[in-house]
Design a protein around this motif. Structure first.
Motif, PDB file in Angstrom:
ATOM      1  N   ALA A  61      32.406 -31.433  26.532  1.00 29.63           N
ATOM      2  CA  ALA A  61      33.412 -32.419  26.848  1.00 29.63           C
ATOM      3  C   ALA A  61      34.312 -31.878  26.888  1.00 29.63           C
ATOM      4  O   ALA A  61      35.208 -31.878  27.688  1.00 29.63           O
ATOM      5  CB  ALA A  61      33.713 -32.872  25.505  1.00 29.63           C
ATOM      6  N   ALA A  62      34.425 -30.174  26.822  1.00 33.56           N
ATOM      7  CA  ALA A  62      36.044 -29.422  26.539  1.00 33.56           C
ATOM      8  C   ALA A  62      36.126 -29.209  28.156  1.00 33.56           C
ATOM      9  O   ALA A  62      37.077 -29.056  28.721  1.00 33.56           O
ATOM     10  CB  ALA A  62      35.716 -28.360  26.278  1.00 33.56           C
ATOM     11  N   ARG A  63      34.829 -28.751  28.864  1.00 37.49           N
ATOM     12  CA  ARG A  63      34.305 -28.049  29.824  1.00 37.49           C
ATOM     13  C   ARG A  63      34.731 -29.399  31.112  1.00 37.49           C
ATOM     14  O   ARG A  63      35.421 -29.465  32.023  1.00 37.49           O
ATOM     15  CB  ARG A  63      33.398 -27.441  30.065  1.00 37.49           C
ATOM     16  N   THR A  64      33.932 -30.446  30.911  1.00 42.01           N
ATOM     17  CA  THR A  64      34.351 -31.465  31.690  1.00 42.01           C
ATOM     18  C   THR A  64      35.258 -32.436  31.643  1.00 42.01           C
ATOM     19  O   THR A  64      35.629 -33.692  32.996  1.00 42.01           O
ATOM     20  CB  THR A  64      33.047 -32.469  31.185  1.00 42.01           C
ATOM     21  N   GLY A  65      35.604 -32.671  30.487  1.00 41.65           N
ATOM     22  CA  GLY A  65      37.014 -33.471  29.884  1.00 41.65           C
ATOM     23  C   GLY A  65      36.423 -35.045  29.318  1.00 41.65           C
ATOM     24  O   GLY A  65      36.849 -35.808  29.698  1.00 41.65           O
ATOM     25  N   GLU A  66      34.617 -35.211  29.787  1.00 39.73           N
ATOM     26  CA  GLU A  66      33.995 -36.636  29.515  1.00 39.73           C
ATOM     27  C   GLU A  66      33.555 -36.062  28.391  1.00 39.73           C
ATOM     28  O   GLU A  66      32.418 -34.804  27.509  1.00 39.73           O
ATOM     29  CB  GLU A  66      33.588 -37.316  30.579  1.00 39.73           C
ATOM     30  N   ASN A  67      33.142 -37.426  27.532  1.00 39.57           N
ATOM     31  CA  ASN A  67      32.742 -37.331  26.164  1.00 39.57           C
ATOM     32  C   ASN A  67      31.212 -37.809  26.532  1.00 39.57           C
ATOM     33  O   ASN A  67      30.219 -38.748  26.867  1.00 39.57           O
ATOM     34  CB  ASN A  67      33.471 -38.180  26.164  1.00 39.57           C
ATOM     35  N   ARG A  68      30.182 -36.732  26.407  1.00 35.64           N
ATOM     36  CA  ARG A  68      28.981 -37.091  26.618  1.00 35.64           C
ATOM     37  C   ARG A  68      28.214 -37.380  25.596  1.00 35.64           C
ATOM     38  O   ARG A  68      26.715 -36.922  24.688  1.00 35.64           O
ATOM     39  CB  ARG A  68      28.259 -36.163  27.656  1.00 35.64           C
ATOM     40  N   VAL A  69      28.812 -36.722  23.911  1.00 34.63           N
ATOM     41  CA  VAL A  69      28.265 -36.405  22.573  1.00 34.63           C
ATOM     42  C   VAL A  69      27.574 -37.638  21.985  1.00 34.63           C
ATOM     43  O   VAL A  69      25.585 -36.873  22.056  1.00 34.63           O
ATOM     44  CB  VAL A  69      29.678 -36.318  21.766  1.00 34.63           C
ATOM     45  N   GLY A  70      27.374 -39.303  23.286  1.00 31.75           N
ATOM     46  CA  GLY A  70      26.601 -39.884  22.831  1.00 31.75           C
ATOM     47  C   GLY A  70      25.125 -40.119  23.446  1.00 31.75           C
ATOM     48  O   GLY A  70      24.131 -39.926  22.829  1.00 31.75           O
ATOM     49  N   VAL A  71      24.955 -38.924  24.858  1.00 34.73           N
ATOM     50  CA  VAL A  71      24.453 -38.869  24.992  1.00 34.73           C
ATOM     51  C   VAL A  71      23.670 -37.729  24.814  1.00 34.73           C
ATOM     52  O   VAL A  71      21.661 -37.671  24.842  1.00 34.73           O
ATOM     53  CB  VAL A  71      24.705 -38.660  27.236  1.00 34.73           C
ATOM     54  N   PHE A  72      24.283 -36.842  24.579  1.00 38.56           N
ATOM     55  CA  PHE A  72      23.556 -35.411  24.358  1.00 38.56           C
ATOM     56  C   PHE A  72      22.659 -35.922  22.600  1.00 38.56           C
ATOM     57  O   PHE A  72      21.667 -35.848  22.202  1.00 38.56           O
ATOM     58  CB  PHE A  72      24.416 -34.197  23.715  1.00 38.56           C
ATOM     59  N   THR A  73      23.035 -36.542  21.766  1.00 37.75           N
ATOM     60  CA  THR A  73      23.004 -37.213  19.978  1.00 37.75           C
ATOM     61  C   THR A  73      21.672 -38.413  20.865  1.00 37.75           C
ATOM     62  O   THR A  73      20.147 -37.822  20.060  1.00 37.75           O
ATOM     63  CB  THR A  73      23.304 -37.346  19.644  1.00 37.75           C
ATOM     64  N   GLY A  74      21.461 -38.816  21.231  1.00 37.13           N
ATOM     65  CA  GLY A  74      20.167 -39.414  21.471  1.00 37.13           C
ATOM     66  C   GLY A  74      19.154 -39.274  22.702  1.00 37.13           C
ATOM     67  O   GLY A  74      18.588 -38.660  21.938  1.00 37.13           O
ATOM     68  N   VAL A  75      19.498 -37.930  23.617  1.00 36.01           N
ATOM     69  CA  VAL A  75      18.342 -36.599  24.112  1.00 36.01           C
ATOM     70  C   VAL A  75      18.031 -35.972  22.812  1.00 36.01           C
ATOM     71  O   VAL A  75      16.489 -36.163  22.926  1.00 36.01           O
ATOM     72  CB  VAL A  75      18.253 -36.169  25.173  1.00 36.01           C
ATOM     73  N   TRP A  76      19.152 -36.253  22.222  1.00 31.89           N
ATOM     74  CA  TRP A  76      18.580 -34.868  20.689  1.00 31.89           C
ATOM     75  C   TRP A  76      17.585 -35.479  19.617  1.00 31.89           C
ATOM     76  O   TRP A  76      16.551 -35.342  19.448  1.00 31.89           O
ATOM     77  CB  TRP A  76      19.506 -34.753  20.255  1.00 31.89           C
ATOM     78  N   THR A  77      18.268 -36.766  19.570  1.00 31.02           N
ATOM     79  CA  THR A  77      17.306 -37.396  18.659  1.00 31.02           C
ATOM     80  C   THR A  77      15.791 -38.239  18.145  1.00 31.02           C
ATOM     81  O   THR A  77      15.238 -38.436  17.779  1.00 31.02           O
ATOM     82  CB  THR A  77      18.663 -39.013  17.770  1.00 31.02           C
ATOM     83  N   GLY A  78      15.665 -38.332  19.840  1.00 30.88           N
ATOM     84  CA  GLY A  78      14.715 -39.312  20.730  1.00 30.88           C
ATOM     85  C   GLY A  78      13.852 -38.113  20.587  1.00 30.88           C
ATOM     86  O   GLY A  78      12.600 -38.636  20.297  1.00 30.88           O
ATOM     87  N   ALA A  79      14.545 -37.350  21.125  1.00 32.73           N
ATOM     88  CA  ALA A  79      13.362 -35.985  20.872  1.00 32.73           C
ATOM     89  C   ALA A  79      12.594 -35.365  19.432  1.00 32.73           C
ATOM     90  O   ALA A  79      11.142 -35.133  19.038  1.00 32.73           O
ATOM     91  CB  ALA A  79      13.777 -34.193  21.875  1.00 32.73           C
ATOM     92  N   GLU A  80      14.045 -35.767  18.772  1.00 33.86           N
ATOM     93  CA  GLU A  80      13.662 -35.143  16.964  1.00 33.86           C
ATOM     94  C   GLU A  80      11.896 -36.199  16.938  1.00 33.86           C
ATOM     95  O   GLU A  80      11.253 -35.647  16.395  1.00 33.86           O
ATOM     96  CB  GLU A  80      14.763 -35.623  16.253  1.00 33.86           C
ATOM     97  N   THR A  81      12.852 -37.557  17.161  1.00 33.85           N
ATOM     98  CA  THR A  81      11.633 -38.294  16.523  1.00 33.85           C
ATOM     99  C   THR A  81      10.635 -38.049  17.061  1.00 33.85           C
ATOM    100  O   THR A  81       9.219 -38.322  16.589  1.00 33.85           O
ATOM    101  CB  THR A  81      12.419 -39.785  16.234  1.00 33.85           C
ATOM    102  N   LEU A  82      10.846 -37.721  18.144  1.00 33.01           N
ATOM    103  CA  LEU A  82       9.505 -37.967  18.905  1.00 33.01           C
ATOM    104  C   LEU A  82       8.028 -36.797  18.524  1.00 33.01           C
ATOM    105  O   LEU A  82       7.076 -37.184  17.909  1.00 33.01           O
ATOM    106  CB  LEU A  82       9.203 -37.955  20.391  1.00 33.01           C
ATOM    107  N   GLY A  83       9.126 -35.784  17.987  1.00 36.21           N
ATOM    108  CA  GLY A  83       8.663 -34.142  17.643  1.00 36.21           C
ATOM    109  C   GLY A  83       8.763 -34.325  16.279  1.00 36.21           C
ATOM    110  O   GLY A  83       6.972 -34.573  15.414  1.00 36.21           O
TER     111      GLY A  83
END
Length: 443
Positions: free
Chosen positions: A351-373
């Motif tokens: 977010a600091a590098r791009t100025g855009e808030n993608r934290v929801g996408v980061f955590t969406g990918v993270w939790t999706g991969a976690e639950t799959l694991g």
């Protein structure tokens, strides 16, 4: 850290209470859903593994969508908080139905569980993704995120201990016929408690607003995949989630068939989780002294040693096996704390590098991969059972072959040991150190 970056204790505890919901839902199905399918409904092991896997695989698709939706939402209560209340309440109701399937037909019971678990997984996505996204917006301070995660993981460990430790005991106390239904009601109430605690406790919490991304979801996922440190952290965590999922799925089988003591499943589970409550401050100190990546590496190596020790002493005595599981429990605290503290660092740096808030996408990918694991863990364990010739049955008096008993032990200890060993390779490539995390540098 400036005073404005320090979160009140009320907010730390309130946020951590959400782990009562995530810990209960993340633990009990992994611990009891496979035995419920094979030993209560009589579903074959491979089919039972698929029933657990498919709804979680659906989350891989749904979680980034949930992250995108929460990234773009707005509410006077906060961007993420309304999702917690609505999705958490829905999850609690569906969980009460999960273990209430008909036992008259294996096919009918399997269909019931598959549909109910799919509903649970969908509701969980819209709770878990906004919940995990909140820390990156609640504070900009590197160390404050670790403190926030310490509360979360400590409460998570307590929630796992209560839900996972009591659920087998409740099942055994109520009896073979209605025990699993009692577990469903018990855990559903725990999920409601955690949902309300997180929603209420985070009221008025800081919310650092960053512009929501304008690109489409596919472009967002592509950009997230280009974040190198996030990518290697995710691979490490998924491999270890798979290891934990396999080990958790095997607890009930090991107690019944390897030790010959069905009631020992609660003892083994408590030995796995209880140490986390004691050593969490120690892992926090290790992270502060040596850095998160080194702390994570140390915890992973300890987990590997514990799994090998558990396999070596599996048939000797309950005491030695419990000691091995307790050693794994000490490591488990670290392999939960460090990646959850490192995830918001990678999202905040982006977010600091791009100025855009993608934290929801980061955590969406993270939790999706976690639950799959976590879902693949029971799936892999079910496959090992099937290869060993495990016989599913609706009878409490069923017997198993020596090959099936060996497969139970291999899936419980050796398979997780191999997975954790492989996870050390990507973990060694993580480079977002404390200095970069403090200034929100490149990812």
């Amino acid at each position: 850290m400036s005073p404005s970056d320090a979160l009140p204790r009320r907010v730390r505890i309130g946020y951590g209470l959400g782990s009562v919901a995530t810990g209960s839902f993340g633990t009990v199905p992994g611990l009891l859903l496979l035995p419920y399918l094979t030993d209560r409904l009589g579903v074959p092991a491979v089919a039972a593994g698929l029933i657990i896997l498919v709804p979680k695989a659906w989350d891989v698709i749904l979680n980034p969508i949930a992250g995108r939706i929460s990234d773009s939402s707005s509410s006077p209560q906060g961007r993420r908080r309304p999702f917690l209340l609505r999705a958490g309440a829905t999850l609690a109701v569906l969980f009460m139905l999960l273990f209430a399937g008909p036992a008259s037909s294996a096919a009918l019971g399997a269909a019931w569980v598959a549909l109910a678990f799919l509903g649970c997984a969908s509701a969980y996505a819209f709770f878990q993704v906004p919940y995990v996204a909140m820390p990156a917006e609640m504070t900009l301070d590197y160390d404050e995120r670790t403190r926030l995660m310490t509360w979360r993981v400590a409460i998570l460990a307590l929630a796992i201990l209560v839900s996972g430790g009591l659920s087998p005991a409740i099942r055994d106390a109520v009896g073979h016929q209605h025990g699993y239904r009692a577990v469903g009601v018990f855990v559903g109430l725990l999920i409601l408690l955690g949902t309300y605690g997180a929603w209420r406790g985070t009221a008025g919490a800081p919310a650092y607003e960053v512009e929501a991304p304008n690109a489409g979801l596919r472009d967002q996922l592509r950009l997230v995949a280009q974040a190198r440190d996030f990518r290697v952290l995710l691979v490490t965590f998924v491999l270890q989630a798979l290891a934990c999922g396999a080990m958790l799925a095997g607890v009930d089988y090991v107690a019944r068939w390897v030790l010959g003591r069905p009631g020992a499943s609660s003892i083994l589970f408590v030995c796995f989780v209880a140490p986390a409550l004691l050593v969490m401050p120690l892992w926090q100190a290790v992270g502060a002294r040596w850095g998160k990546q080194r702390g994570y590496l140390a915890a992973s190596l300890l987990f590997l040693l514990g799994a090998l020790f558990a396999y070596a002493v599996r048939t000797t005595s309950l005491g030695l096996l419990a000691a091995a599981v307790a050693l794994i429990g000490v490591a488990y605290a670290g392999v939960q704390l460090f990646p959850m503290a490192m995830l918001p660092d990678t999202a905040a740096a982006d977010a600091a590098r791009t100025g855009e808030n993608r934290v929801g996408v980061f955590t969406g990918v993270w939790t999706g991969a976690e639950t799959l694991g976590l879902a693949l863990g029971p799936g892999v364990y079910a496959l090992v059972l099937a290869l060993g010739g495990y016989a599913s049955s609706t009878s409490a008096d069923a017997t198993q072959s020596p090959q099936a008993v060996s497969a139970i032990a291999i899936g419980f200890a050796l398979v997780p040991a191999v997975l954790v060993a492989v996870s050390l390779v990507p973990l060694a490539r993580y480079r977002l150190d404390e200095a970069v995390g403090r200034r929100g540098g490149r990812s």
